[in-house]
Design an enzyme around this catalytic site. Structure first.
Site, PDB file in Angstrom:
ATOM      1  N   LYS A 209     -23.766  24.209  66.767  1.00  0.00           N
ATOM      2  CA  LYS A 209     -24.780  24.795  65.881  1.00  0.00           C
ATOM      3  C   LYS A 209     -25.594  23.546  65.637  1.00  0.00           C
ATOM      4  O   LYS A 209     -26.974  23.747  65.836  1.00  0.00           O
ATOM      5  CB  LYS A 209     -24.327  25.379  64.662  1.00  0.00           C
ATOM      6  CG  LYS A 209     -25.229  26.044  63.626  1.00  0.00           C
ATOM      7  CD  LYS A 209     -24.746  26.703  62.529  1.00  0.00           C
ATOM      8  CE  LYS A 209     -25.863  27.172  61.567  1.00  0.00           C
ATOM      9  NZ  LYS A 209     -25.199  27.641  60.214  1.00  0.00           N
ATOM     10  N   GLU A 215     -17.759  14.652  67.441  1.00  0.00           N
ATOM     11  CA  GLU A 215     -16.683  15.068  68.208  1.00  0.00           C
ATOM     12  C   GLU A 215     -17.175  15.704  69.443  1.00  0.00           C
ATOM     13  O   GLU A 215     -16.788  15.376  70.591  1.00  0.00           O
ATOM     14  CB  GLU A 215     -15.661  16.296  67.536  1.00  0.00           C
ATOM     15  CG  GLU A 215     -14.750  15.287  66.669  1.00  0.00           C
ATOM     16  CD  GLU A 215     -15.311  15.427  64.989  1.00  0.00           C
ATOM     17  OE1 GLU A 215     -16.513  15.747  64.947  1.00  0.00           O
ATOM     18  OE2 GLU A 215     -14.736  15.739  64.216  1.00  0.00           O
ATOM     19  N   ARG A 270     -18.351  29.255  61.112  1.00  0.00           N
ATOM     20  CA  ARG A 270     -16.999  29.863  61.032  1.00  0.00           C
ATOM     21  C   ARG A 270     -17.018  31.578  61.185  1.00  0.00           C
ATOM     22  O   ARG A 270     -15.799  31.962  61.099  1.00  0.00           O
ATOM     23  CB  ARG A 270     -16.123  29.219  59.883  1.00  0.00           C
ATOM     24  CG  ARG A 270     -16.854  29.632  58.396  1.00  0.00           C
ATOM     25  CD  ARG A 270     -16.101  28.835  57.430  1.00  0.00           C
ATOM     26  NE  ARG A 270     -16.683  28.955  55.968  1.00  0.00           N
ATOM     27  CZ  ARG A 270     -17.739  28.087  55.776  1.00  0.00           C
ATOM     28  NH1 ARG A 270     -18.089  27.110  56.544  1.00  0.00           N
ATOM     29  NH2 ARG A 270     -18.413  28.126  54.488  1.00  0.00           N
ATOM     30  N   GLU A 355     -12.399  27.021  54.197  1.00  0.00           N
ATOM     31  CA  GLU A 355     -13.739  26.353  54.088  1.00  0.00           C
ATOM     32  C   GLU A 355     -14.614  27.085  53.073  1.00  0.00           C
ATOM     33  O   GLU A 355     -15.335  26.567  52.597  1.00  0.00           O
ATOM     34  CB  GLU A 355     -14.140  25.992  55.611  1.00  0.00           C
ATOM     35  CG  GLU A 355     -15.504  24.991  55.779  1.00  0.00           C
ATOM     36  CD  GLU A 355     -15.707  24.559  57.279  1.00  0.00           C
ATOM     37  OE1 GLU A 355     -16.361  25.437  57.695  1.00  0.00           O
ATOM     38  OE2 GLU A 355     -15.301  23.730  57.650  1.00  0.00           O
ATOM     39  N   HIS A 386      12.702  32.616  62.515  1.00  0.00           N
ATOM     40  CA  HIS A 386      13.639  31.646  62.757  1.00  0.00           C
ATOM     41  C   HIS A 386      13.358  30.087  62.462  1.00  0.00           C
ATOM     42  O   HIS A 386      13.920  29.252  62.735  1.00  0.00           O
ATOM     43  CB  HIS A 386      14.158  31.478  64.306  1.00  0.00           C
ATOM     44  CG  HIS A 386      14.587  33.138  64.807  1.00  0.00           C
ATOM     45  ND1 HIS A 386      15.772  33.421  64.801  1.00  0.00           N
ATOM     46  CD2 HIS A 386      13.987  34.030  65.092  1.00  0.00           C
ATOM     47  CE1 HIS A 386      16.114  34.423  65.037  1.00  0.00           C
ATOM     48  NE2 HIS A 386      14.947  35.133  65.334  1.00  0.00           N
ATOM     49  N   LYS A 506     -16.647  12.435  56.960  1.00  0.00           N
ATOM     50  CA  LYS A 506     -17.704  12.169  57.933  1.00  0.00           C
ATOM     51  C   LYS A 506     -18.312  11.113  57.776  1.00  0.00           C
ATOM     52  O   LYS A 506     -18.616   9.953  58.504  1.00  0.00           O
ATOM     53  CB  LYS A 506     -18.675  13.437  58.142  1.00  0.00           C
ATOM     54  CG  LYS A 506     -18.065  14.535  58.949  1.00  0.00           C
ATOM     55  CD  LYS A 506     -19.356  15.252  59.344  1.00  0.00           C
ATOM     56  CE  LYS A 506     -18.707  17.070  59.387  1.00  0.00           C
ATOM     57  NZ  LYS A 506     -19.912  17.904  59.486  1.00  0.00           N
TER      58      LYS A 506
HETATM   59  O1  G6P Z   1     -21.167  23.907  65.424  1.00  0.00           O
HETATM   60  P1  G6P Z   1     -21.351  22.581  64.652  1.00  0.00           P
HETATM   61  O2  G6P Z   1     -22.831  22.208  64.320  1.00  0.00           O
HETATM   62  O3  G6P Z   1     -20.886  21.477  65.925  1.00  0.00           O
HETATM   63  O4  G6P Z   1     -20.250  22.336  63.568  1.00  0.00           O
HETATM   64  C1  G6P Z   1     -18.787  22.355  63.876  1.00  0.00           C
HETATM   65  C2  G6P Z   1     -18.177  22.309  62.494  1.00  0.00           C
HETATM   66  O5  G6P Z   1     -18.312  21.188  61.958  1.00  0.00           O
HETATM   67  C3  G6P Z   1     -18.518  21.022  60.317  1.00  0.00           C
HETATM   68  O6  G6P Z   1     -18.033  20.055  59.973  1.00  0.00           O
HETATM   69  C4  G6P Z   1     -18.200  22.116  59.719  1.00  0.00           C
HETATM   70  O7  G6P Z   1     -17.164  21.931  58.745  1.00  0.00           O
HETATM   71  C5  G6P Z   1     -17.672  23.570  60.452  1.00  0.00           C
HETATM   72  O8  G6P Z   1     -18.038  24.650  59.421  1.00  0.00           O
HETATM   73  C6  G6P Z   1     -18.423  23.755  61.823  1.00  0.00           C
HETATM   74  O9  G6P Z   1     -18.032  24.705  62.394  1.00  0.00           O
END
Ligand code: G6P
Length: 539
Positions: A209, A215, A270, A355, A386, A506
């Site tokens: 987004k 990552e 999310r 979250e 189990h 972060k």
């Molecule tokens: O889609 P992005 O901007 O890469 O974000 C990916 C994710 O990272 C963030 O740290 C949030 O905790 C998430 O809510 C989000 O979905």
């Protein structure tokens, strides 16, 4: 109109619930069942192909009346209207919350800042559809003219968990494309996936987004470098597409403008699998199935919006969960799907629920003194029976659980299905009734062993029986939990749609990363300092 701002503990209903809890605390559900032969019928909601039995809960009709009163007192109805009509209910980020608009019919009108967003939603849906068809039909080819055989989704959090869970859940409906998901910054993840790929026939979907996530950008760059070992820069346009709100950053990464699928700030990460973030879902199961998923979610939206609270599935589930969380002091909830396909369902819900509602400050910015966000966990049955069921049956903790099952199997082997469903039904029965001392004695257990074989019972469960696992019913199920999250956030008077709690780690990680290359570092607590120095000794 923003969200109502009412401290739930100030309501009359809350006080009544506290009193009522004292009366009900020690009551065994078994007795509630024997006192009222209609109990199961009273606490069952049948809607569409869903059958929710919530009678195996530590509730009476009076409990439900108080809980429904609580929903009324915190102005839940107004809050729902406010969300669906595009108000800025994510006040801390100044955004509307409109994942429901992504699955609304074409004729819907949802205004954000005075503009109807539905036409734009449908423009992107059309783009997803034609792209999906071209890839599946082999009309879109890789740089050596071969059709695509593999799709790799590169994203994390909401840009990974939703699509990954849905693709896994709907693998029965999958086409010939093989899909992989790369999320972790741990290089092992991307490395293991790369080993299975041929650059000529792999399509990469970079989903972020913000397009700033460490990552995702690291993994996308590693994959791009690997790709460029055999292909040229111009070939990137054929193999890389992106889903993002940050069009500029995507272009800078080198992805062709034509290959960008936009999303909007009114879609929370999310809750975004319904947007172009679900592109990999569409590729894996075809656009029609993706659209059915959306249609299912829309049906749940309509149910949630238009049904009186006493027969409103997400509302009832949310209220019962509040009852355990805030009055019984339960801290966790288990979600146990009796479907191997839903293997990743609890993992997916962890982000959505924890979250969203893992907050300790109310809508006035004040510290709150009641419990919020439930801890969610779970694994499919029968495997979980189990593994951890011992603790649910005989442990000291109260763990309300949702049991999700499908009446009809997809595999068609009735023998397996009957065995699965007999377990599904038996577990909630056992959790309800337990086993008394006299039953254990009658079974002939040695006296010394008797106490260990007693099951107290009185363990609450909801049973959600769905006709069949399909894209549509999965859409309903996911949307059901989304709305449950919303209802609980309204009652707890918290902001469910920000996630500032993920930022601190972060920031510190970025700082530490730089410190790996600097000579002297001594601005940490002694524990972190020692660990950092220890690691530096190896690099
Ligand atoms: O889609 P992005 O901007 O890469 O974000 C990916 C994710 O990272 C963030 O740290 C949030 O905790 C998430 O809510 C989000 O979905």
């Amino acid at each position: 109109m923003s969200l109502p701002n009412i401290n739930p503990t100030d309501t009359k209903a809350w006080k009544n619930l506290e009193k009522h809890y004292n009366e009900l605390e020690t009551v065994h559900m078994k007795n509630l069942f024997s006192m009222d032969k209609q109990r199961a019928d009273k606490f069952t909601i049948k809607w569409d192909d869903f059958y929710l039995d919530y009678s195996k809960n530590r509730i009476t009709e009076e409990t439900m009346l108080h809980l429904l009163k609580l929903a009324e007192e915190v102005k839940l109805k107004e809050a729902i209207q406010s969300q669906f009509s595009g108000n800025i209910i994510n006040q801390t980020e100044g955004r509307a919350v409109l994942h429901s608009a992504l699955r609304a019919p074409k004729s819907a009108v949802v205004n954000v800042a005075g503009e109807n967003i539905i036409p734009e939603v449908y423009n992107v849906k059309r783009k997803i559809e034609s792209f999906t068809n071209d890839v599946i039909e082999g009309k879109r080819e890789g740089y050596t003219g071969k059709p695509f055989t593999h799709v790799v989704n590169i994203g994390i959090g909401g840009s990974d968990l939703g699509p990954a869970m849905v693709v896994d859940s709907l693998q029965f409906y999958k086409n010939h494309l093989t899909t992989y998901f790369v999320s972790n910054v741990d290089g092992d993840h991307v490395n293991e996936v790369i080993k299975k790929l041929n650059p000529e026939t792999t399509l990469f979907v970079v989903v972020s987004k913000t397009f700033t996530t460490q990552e995702t950008l690291s993994n996308a760059n590693t994959i791009k470098d690997w790709f460029l070992q055999s292909a040229s820069k111009e070939d990137i346009a054929k193999h890389f597409v992106a889903v993002s709100t940050n069009l500029e950053a995507v272009k800078n990464f080198g992805i062709d403008q034509k290959n960008i699928f936009p999303m909007w700030d009114w879609v929370g990460g999310r809750f975004s699998l319904w947007s172009a973030v679900g592109l990999t879902i569409s590729l894996a199961v075809g656009y029609n199935n993706f659209n059915s998923l959306l249609r299912g979610a829309n049906k749940m939206d309509e149910h949630f919006k238009n049904t009186d609270f006493e027969s409103n599935i997400p509302v009832v589930l949310a209220l019962i969960s509040i009852w355990y969380n805030n009055f019984f002091g339960a801290e966790t909830e288990a979600v146990i799907p009796y479907s191997q396909y839903l293997n990743q369902f609890a993992t997916y819900l962890q982000q959505g629920i924890m979250e969203s509602n893992g907050k300790s400050v109310d809508r006035n910015g004040n510290q709150i003194d009641y419990q919020t966000g439930t801890i969610i966990w779970g694994e499919p049955g029968t495997n979980s029976q189990h593994a951890f069921f011992q603790l649910i049956h005989q442990g000291t903790k109260l763990i309300p659980a949702d049991f999700i099952g499908f009446v009809k199997s997809l595999h068609g082997n009735q023998d397996h299905q009957d065995k699965l469903i007999s377990n599904f039904l038996a577990q909630t029965e056992a959790l309800l009734n337990g086993k008394t001392e006299s039953q254990v004695v009658d079974e002939g257990s040695k006296e010394i062993i008797v106490p260990f074989k007693i099951f107290e019972g009185n363990k609450p469960t909801n049973t959600i029986f769905v006709n069949k696992l399909s894209p549509e019913s999965l859409g309903k199920l996911i949307a059901m939990y989304e709305h449950k999250i919303f209802v609980q956030g309204v009652i707890w008077n918290i902001f469910s749609y920000d996630q500032f709690g993920v930022e601190l780690g972060k920031q510190l990680a970025n700082k530490i990363l730089q410190e790996f290359n600097s000579e002297t570092v001594n601005n940490h607590d002694s524990s972190t300092q020692n660990l950092l120095n220890y690691y530096k000794g190896f690099i």
